[in-house]
Motif scaffolding. Structure first.
Motif, PDB file in Angstrom:
ATOM      1  N   SER A  11       0.805  -1.224   0.000  1.00  0.00           N
ATOM      2  CA  SER A  11       0.000   0.000   0.000  1.00  0.00           C
ATOM      3  C   SER A  11       0.836   1.271   0.000  1.00  0.00           C
ATOM      4  N   SER A  12       2.158   1.148   0.217  1.00  0.00           N
ATOM      5  CA  SER A  12       3.003   2.355   0.201  1.00  0.00           C
ATOM      6  C   SER A  12       4.464   1.968   0.027  1.00  0.00           C
ATOM      7  N   ILE A  14       8.190   0.917  -0.361  1.00  0.00           N
ATOM      8  CA  ILE A  14       8.934  -0.114  -1.080  1.00  0.00           C
ATOM      9  C   ILE A  14       7.990  -1.168  -1.665  1.00  0.00           C
ATOM     10  N   ARG A  34      -3.118  -3.778   4.897  1.00  0.00           N
ATOM     11  CA  ARG A  34      -4.342  -3.506   5.667  1.00  0.00           C
ATOM     12  C   ARG A  34      -5.178  -2.416   5.014  1.00  0.00           C
ATOM     13  N   ARG A  35      -4.548  -1.402   4.449  1.00  0.00           N
ATOM     14  CA  ARG A  35      -5.328  -0.298   3.856  1.00  0.00           C
ATOM     15  C   ARG A  35      -5.856  -0.705   2.489  1.00  0.00           C
ATOM     16  N   ASP A  59      -4.061  -8.258   7.051  1.00  0.00           N
ATOM     17  CA  ASP A  59      -3.177  -7.960   8.178  1.00  0.00           C
ATOM     18  C   ASP A  59      -2.278  -9.182   8.358  1.00  0.00           C
ATOM     19  N   ASN A  82       7.397  -7.993   2.530  1.00  0.00           N
ATOM     20  CA  ASN A  82       7.844  -6.610   2.686  1.00  0.00           C
ATOM     21  C   ASN A  82       7.159  -5.894   3.846  1.00  0.00           C
ATOM     22  N   SER A 135      16.808  -5.623   6.666  1.00  0.00           N
ATOM     23  CA  SER A 135      17.334  -4.270   6.810  1.00  0.00           C
ATOM     24  C   SER A 135      18.794  -4.353   7.177  1.00  0.00           C
ATOM     25  N   TYR A 148      13.450  -2.502  16.855  1.00  0.00           N
ATOM     26  CA  TYR A 148      13.432  -2.678  15.405  1.00  0.00           C
ATOM     27  C   TYR A 148      14.607  -3.560  14.983  1.00  0.00           C
ATOM     28  N   PRO A 178      17.988  -3.310   2.960  1.00  0.00           N
ATOM     29  CA  PRO A 178      18.240  -1.922   2.571  1.00  0.00           C
ATOM     30  C   PRO A 178      18.801  -1.102   3.731  1.00  0.00           C
ATOM     31  N   THR A 183      11.042   6.798   2.195  1.00  0.00           N
ATOM     32  CA  THR A 183       9.654   6.487   1.859  1.00  0.00           C
ATOM     33  C   THR A 183       8.798   7.453   2.659  1.00  0.00           C
ATOM     34  N   LYS A 189       6.184   6.982  11.136  1.00  0.00           N
ATOM     35  CA  LYS A 189       5.707   5.979  12.100  1.00  0.00           C
ATOM     36  C   LYS A 189       6.778   5.734  13.150  1.00  0.00           C
TER      37      LYS A 189
HETATM   38  O1  NJP Z   1       7.627   1.721   4.817  1.00  0.00           O
HETATM   39  P1  NJP Z   1       6.059   2.033   4.680  1.00  0.00           P
HETATM   40  P2  NJP Z   1       8.709   1.173   3.768  1.00  0.00           P
HETATM   41  N1  NJP Z   1      -0.204  -6.259   7.766  1.00  0.00           N
HETATM   42  O2  NJP Z   1       5.638   2.418   6.066  1.00  0.00           O
HETATM   43  C1  NJP Z   1       2.539  -2.550   5.635  1.00  0.00           C
HETATM   44  C2  NJP Z   1      11.796  -2.158   5.490  1.00  0.00           C
HETATM   45  N2  NJP Z   1      12.848  -1.163   5.520  1.00  0.00           N
HETATM   46  O3  NJP Z   1       8.168   0.997   2.432  1.00  0.00           O
HETATM   47  O4  NJP Z   1      -1.076  -2.377   6.309  1.00  0.00           O
HETATM   48  C3  NJP Z   1      -0.022  -5.956   6.471  1.00  0.00           C
HETATM   49  O5  NJP Z   1       5.781   2.945   3.545  1.00  0.00           O
HETATM   50  C4  NJP Z   1       1.935  -1.180   5.444  1.00  0.00           C
HETATM   51  O6  NJP Z   1       0.623  -1.311   4.910  1.00  0.00           O
HETATM   52  P3  NJP Z   1      -0.741  -1.043   5.736  1.00  0.00           P
HETATM   53  C5  NJP Z   1      10.700  -1.941   6.507  1.00  0.00           C
HETATM   54  O7  NJP Z   1      11.033  -2.415   7.786  1.00  0.00           O
HETATM   55  C6  NJP Z   1      12.609   0.163   5.331  1.00  0.00           C
HETATM   56  O8  NJP Z   1       9.911   2.019   3.966  1.00  0.00           O
HETATM   57  O9  NJP Z   1      -1.702  -0.612   4.683  1.00  0.00           O
HETATM   58  N3  NJP Z   1       0.756  -4.951   6.056  1.00  0.00           N
HETATM   59  C7  NJP Z   1       2.852  -0.573   4.399  1.00  0.00           C
HETATM   60  O10 NJP Z   1       2.398  -0.871   3.103  1.00  0.00           O
HETATM   61  C8  NJP Z   1       9.585  -2.748   5.880  1.00  0.00           C
HETATM   62  O11 NJP Z   1       9.712  -4.108   6.187  1.00  0.00           O
HETATM   63  C9  NJP Z   1      13.669   1.076   5.401  1.00  0.00           C
HETATM   64  O12 NJP Z   1      -0.436   0.008   6.768  1.00  0.00           O
HETATM   65  C10 NJP Z   1       1.361  -4.196   6.993  1.00  0.00           C
HETATM   66  C11 NJP Z   1       4.171  -1.303   4.615  1.00  0.00           C
HETATM   67  O13 NJP Z   1       3.931  -2.376   5.527  1.00  0.00           O
HETATM   68  C12 NJP Z   1       9.810  -2.534   4.389  1.00  0.00           C
HETATM   69  O14 NJP Z   1      11.153  -2.116   4.245  1.00  0.00           O
HETATM   70  C13 NJP Z   1      14.942   0.636   5.643  1.00  0.00           C
HETATM   71  C14 NJP Z   1       1.216  -4.449   8.355  1.00  0.00           C
HETATM   72  C15 NJP Z   1       5.204  -0.393   5.218  1.00  0.00           C
HETATM   73  O15 NJP Z   1       5.453   0.603   4.306  1.00  0.00           O
HETATM   74  C16 NJP Z   1       8.896  -1.493   3.758  1.00  0.00           C
HETATM   75  O16 NJP Z   1       9.033  -0.254   4.428  1.00  0.00           O
HETATM   76  C17 NJP Z   1      15.159  -0.709   5.837  1.00  0.00           C
HETATM   77  C18 NJP Z   1       0.396  -5.529   8.727  1.00  0.00           C
HETATM   78  N4  NJP Z   1       0.189  -5.841  10.023  1.00  0.00           N
HETATM   79  C19 NJP Z   1      14.117  -1.598   5.758  1.00  0.00           C
HETATM   80  N5  NJP Z   1       1.938  -3.518   9.054  1.00  0.00           N
HETATM   81  C20 NJP Z   1      13.493   2.542   5.258  1.00  0.00           C
HETATM   82  N6  NJP Z   1      12.354   3.035   4.803  1.00  0.00           N
HETATM   83  O17 NJP Z   1      14.437   3.293   5.556  1.00  0.00           O
HETATM   84  C21 NJP Z   1       2.509  -2.733   8.131  1.00  0.00           C
HETATM   85  O18 NJP Z   1      16.398  -1.093   6.082  1.00  0.00           O
HETATM   86  N7  NJP Z   1       2.171  -3.128   6.901  1.00  0.00           N
END
Ligand code: NJP
Length: 244
Positions: A11-12, A14, A34-35, A59, A82, A135, A148, A178, A183, A189
């Motif tokens: 949904s957002s 990566i 979830r969204r 979820d 992801n 990560s 984390y 990464p 993002t 958050k």
């Molecule tokens: O973050 P964000 P990123 N069930 O917040 C989903 C890792 N990472 O793209 O459910 C299902 O835009 C949430 O969707 P929603 C990081 O740890 C990042 O940066 O609709 N989905 C959203 O789409 C993560 O593993 C960085 O709220 C659930 C997504 O997760 C991945 O990359 C650095 C959920 C999060 O998207 C993507 O992060 C790094 C659930 N219970 C690793 N809870 C960085 N940004 O710097 C959350 O090393 N989501």
């Protein structure tokens, strides 16, 4: 039917970029998060561009929901784990155990749920791939990383263990780690909406990665010939020190 890639957290950030990229590579993509409004909007957009995409409200911490999701699919060739994220950036002594629990649930148990539910389909594919988005925080540590870092180390160990356990089977396991990715939501958050605190941390890295950088990396890794296993790719911004 077409080779199918499931992307959690599509949904957002990566996840959305990765779903878009894999769709462009010819996969039928299943966008799960979830969204529901967000994944539906992106799936519609992709279909309008001539891609093959469907959305599913999910979820990943809800095991029964994950099983129902898996039962709804007619095939799965690629699973991109992801969904995840960070909550709080306090030193260990000040951390909130509730934040740690939630981070463990999504970053660790989420991967376990999807992997267990989709392994039969990935095996049946004859050429399945599991991607774990960990990560650099899952390979080392830093002050304030706490829960984390602990959760992403968990994701890293799941990938390593699964790769051993599945060796010789038609399912490969790829970990992508990464560094700092810009993002829209991750930092917000993480710092509980405190944009000043987030900006201060992000100010240390001149040019962070984009979600597209990681989406391209995932796409490259999953499209290698089936006898090739890319075990682990660490991708960081040039300006980020490589010691974490
Ligand atoms: O973050 P964000 P990123 N069930 O917040 C989903 C890792 N990472 O793209 O459910 C299902 O835009 C949430 O969707 P929603 C990081 O740890 C990042 O940066 O609709 N989905 C959203 O789409 C993560 O593993 C960085 O709220 C659930 C997504 O997760 C991945 O990359 C650095 C959920 C999060 O998207 C993507 O992060 C790094 C659930 N219970 C690793 N809870 C960085 N940004 O710097 C959350 O090393 N989501």
């Amino acid at each position: 039917s077409r080779r199918t890639a499931v992307v959690t957290g599509a949904s957002s950030g990566i996840g959305a970029a990765t779903a878009r990229r894999l769709a462009a590579s010819g996969y039928r993509v299943v966008l799960a998060a979830r969204r529901a409004d967000r994944v539906e909007e992106l799936a519609t957009e992709l279909v309008e561009e001539g891609r093959d995409a469907v959305a599913y409200a999910l979820d990943v911490t809800d095991r029964a929901a994950v099983d129902a999701f898996a039962a709804s699919l007619d095939r799965c060739d690629v699973l991109v784990n992801n969904a995840g994220g960070a909550l709080g950036a306090d030193r260990v002594e000040a951390a909130d155990p509730a934040d740690w629990r939630r981070m463990y649930e999504v970053n660790v148990l989420g991967v376990l749920h999807l992997t267990q539910a989709l392994l039969p389909a990935l095996r049946a594919s004859g050429d399945g791939t599991i991607v774990v988005l960990s990560s650099t925080a899952g390979l080392a540590t830093y002050e304030g990383g706490g829960g984390y870092v602990a959760a992403k180390h968990g994701a890293h160990v799941i990938a390593e263990t699964l790769r051993l356990e599945l060796c010789g089977e038609p399912v490969r396991v790829i970990e992508i780690a990464p560094g700092m990715v810009k993002t829209e939501e991750f930092a917000k958050k993480r710092f509980g909406g405190d944009e000043e605190k987030a900006a201060a941390v992000y100010a240390g890295v001149a040019e962070p990665l984009t979600a597209q950088d990681i989406a391209d990396t995932v796409d490259w890794a999953v499209t290698r010939p089936s006898h090739v296993n890319i075990d682990l790719l660490v991708v960081r911004p040039r300006a980020q020190a490589s010691n974490y």
